[in-house]
Design an enzyme around this catalytic site. Structure first.
Site, PDB file in Angstrom:
ATOM      1  N   HIS A 214      16.057  37.490  -3.605  1.00  0.00           N
ATOM      2  CA  HIS A 214      15.946  38.813  -4.214  1.00  0.00           C
ATOM      3  C   HIS A 214      14.811  39.556  -3.516  1.00  0.00           C
ATOM      4  CE1 HIS A 214      12.978  37.383  -7.606  1.00  0.00           C
ATOM      5  NE2 HIS A 214      12.527  37.142  -6.404  1.00  0.00           N
TER       6      HIS A 214
ATOM      7  N   SER B 246      13.412  32.800  -4.287  1.00  0.00           N
ATOM      8  CA  SER B 246      12.402  33.780  -3.921  1.00  0.00           C
ATOM      9  C   SER B 246      11.516  33.223  -2.804  1.00  0.00           C
ATOM     10  CB  SER B 246      11.624  34.181  -5.183  1.00  0.00           C
ATOM     11  OG  SER B 246      10.833  35.310  -4.962  1.00  0.00           O
TER      12      SER B 246
END
Length: 178
Positions: free
Chosen positions: A107, A84
């Site tokens: 993501h 992330s």
């Protein structure tokens, strides 16, 4: 200023990036003073060791700004996980490395949204703005294609990558062999 190895092992938040930002700024100030005194002074790179599951986009972008504006090179090393927001920090290094057992994960930007309808619309616009910043930065620093990132978002999934994939995708420049 002998200590040039910094660590980012926690979730990305104000307190976890504070010490790293302060250290990068102090090292640059030290190196700037040495530059003025010594004719052939060579800056020793800062090593940022990363093992983090990500966190705050705002705090991570603040750290990335400091890394990008550092005259002293910042080399990022991923040992463990760069997921992330810590993935974006890892790709901000002037040189980027990975341990052979590390994992990388992309993501879509996440945010807890709650409140009245107007508040929700406002937050949704902000989350989309942050997603655009994140994706554009990642594409500018790697071999990712925007359509690949959009596909991950459309399918609401996490994209886990090995060090070999990270090397192929330009996330890292080199894999450190044991």
């Amino acid at each position: 200023m002998n200590e040039r190895t910094l660590y980012l092992f926690d979730g990305i938040n104000k307190s976890s990036v504070k010490d790293v930002i302060e250290s990068i700024i102090k090292i640059n100030q030290f190196d700037e003073a040495k530059d003025k005194k010594e004719k052939d002074y060579k800056r020793t790179p800062i090593e940022l060791i990363i093992n983090s599951n990500g966190g705050s986009v705002y705090d991570g972008l603040g750290l990335i700004d400091v890394i990008e504006h550092s005259k002293t090179p910042v080399h990022t090393y991923v040992y463990g996980l760069a997921a992330s927001m810590s993935l974006l920090i890892a790709v901000s290094g002037h040189k980027r490395y990975s341990g052979r057992l590390s994992t990388f994960m992309y993501h879509s930007v996440s945010n807890t949204i709650g409140g009245h309808l107007e508040h929700l619309r406002n937050r949704l616009d902000e989350v989309q703005r942050l997603q655009n910043i994140y994706d554009e930065y990642l594409v500018s620093k790697t071999n990712f294609k925007l359509e690949d990132l959009k596909s991950v978002q459309d399918h609401q999934r996490d994209w886990f990558m090995s060090p070999e994939e990270a090397l192929k995708l330009g996330i890292v420049d080199e894999m450190i062999q044991g």
